[in-house]
Design an enzyme around this catalytic site. Structure first.
Site, PDB file in Angstrom:
ATOM      1  N   HIS A  50       0.855  -1.176   0.000  1.00  0.00           N
ATOM      2  CA  HIS A  50       0.000   0.000   0.000  1.00  0.00           C
ATOM      3  C   HIS A  50       0.900   1.238   0.000  1.00  0.00           C
ATOM      4  CE1 HIS A  50       0.596  -0.629   4.458  1.00  0.00           C
ATOM      5  NE2 HIS A  50       0.924   0.639   4.326  1.00  0.00           N
TER       6      HIS A  50
HETATM    7  P1  TYD Z   1      -1.505  -2.619   7.724  1.00  0.00           P
HETATM    8  O1  TYD Z   1      -0.994  -1.229   7.810  1.00  0.00           O
HETATM    9  O2  TYD Z   1      -2.327  -2.997   6.538  1.00  0.00           O
HETATM   10  O3  TYD Z   1      -0.319  -3.667   7.880  1.00  0.00           O
HETATM   11  P2  TYD Z   1       0.881  -4.062   6.905  1.00  0.00           P
HETATM   12  O4  TYD Z   1       1.151  -2.922   5.983  1.00  0.00           O
HETATM   13  O5  TYD Z   1       1.996  -4.358   7.823  1.00  0.00           O
HETATM   14  O6  TYD Z   1       0.504  -5.290   6.147  1.00  0.00           O
HETATM   15  O7  TYD Z   1      -2.318  -2.919   9.076  1.00  0.00           O
HETATM   16  C1  TYD Z   1      -2.757  -4.221   9.435  1.00  0.00           C
HETATM   17  C2  TYD Z   1      -3.980  -4.074  10.328  1.00  0.00           C
HETATM   18  O8  TYD Z   1      -3.656  -3.377  11.518  1.00  0.00           O
HETATM   19  C3  TYD Z   1      -5.125  -3.327   9.670  1.00  0.00           C
HETATM   20  O9  TYD Z   1      -6.339  -3.971  10.038  1.00  0.00           O
HETATM   21  C4  TYD Z   1      -5.072  -1.948  10.297  1.00  0.00           C
HETATM   22  C5  TYD Z   1      -4.461  -2.206  11.664  1.00  0.00           C
HETATM   23  N1  TYD Z   1      -3.636  -1.101  12.154  1.00  0.00           N
HETATM   24  C6  TYD Z   1      -4.097  -0.287  13.168  1.00  0.00           C
HETATM   25  O10 TYD Z   1      -5.232  -0.436  13.655  1.00  0.00           O
HETATM   26  N2  TYD Z   1      -3.291   0.710  13.643  1.00  0.00           N
HETATM   27  C7  TYD Z   1      -2.059   0.930  13.147  1.00  0.00           C
HETATM   28  O11 TYD Z   1      -1.323   1.848  13.616  1.00  0.00           O
HETATM   29  C8  TYD Z   1      -1.593   0.110  12.053  1.00  0.00           C
HETATM   30  C9  TYD Z   1      -0.242   0.326  11.424  1.00  0.00           C
HETATM   31  C10 TYD Z   1      -2.411  -0.892  11.588  1.00  0.00           C
END
Ligand code: TYD
Length: 133
Positions: A50
């Site tokens: 992303h």
């Molecule tokens: P995401 O940013 O998509 O993770 P990655 O890029 O590591 O694959 O986040 C994963 C999940 O965690 C998503 O459901 C959103 C949640 N999340 C939060 O609630 N707070 C945060 O600060 C972060 C980074 C993620």
């Protein structure tokens, strides 16, 4: 830190026979409002995939190693973070894919803002069209 996407800064480290102390006292142009970390990662894990509209992040491998593939403004850059002495800048509108985690990897992220799902661009086609603007 150099204000260039994917630039890796070597952090000041105080070495001692008993171990090392690494300092991140950033001149990064933003206030850190959130810290999170990825850990317990499987070797086939792929994270990220992303971009963020406004969020700036600094990423460190405080343990283990992983690769960060980035695309910004049509430019691709891949960085391997494998030392807790290095910090990588990820500005807004940077697509990132994080992979090749070692089993001990801990990916620490310092972020310029609190979590907002509306700041995410999770669709690659949308990212590519925004990047072309
Ligand atoms: P995401 O940013 O998509 O993770 P990655 O890029 O590591 O694959 O986040 C994963 C999940 O965690 C998503 O459901 C959103 C949640 N999340 C939060 O609630 N707070 C945060 O600060 C972060 C980074 C993620």
């Amino acid at each position: 830190m150099r204000n260039e996407f994917g630039s890796v800064e070597l952090l000041q480290t105080f070495e001692d026979l008993s171990g090392n102390l690494t300092v991140f006292e950033p001149d990064i142009g933003f206030e850190i409002k959130r810290i999170y970390f990825l850990h317990g990662l499987s070797s086939d894990a792929v994270r990220g995939e992303h971009a963020h509209r406004e969020l700036t992040q600094v990423m460190l491998a405080v343990a283990g190693s992983f690769t960060v593939e980035m695309v910004r403004g049509g430019v691709e850059k891949t960085v391997t973070l494998s030392s807790p002495r290095e910090a990588c800048l990820i500005p807004p509108l940077t697509w990132r894919r994080i992979a090749n985690f070692t089993s001990d990897a801990v990916c620490l992220v310092l972020a310029s803002d609190v979590y907002r799902e509306s700041d995410y661009i999770r669709d690659r086609d949308e990212f590519d069209s925004i990047s072309r603007l």
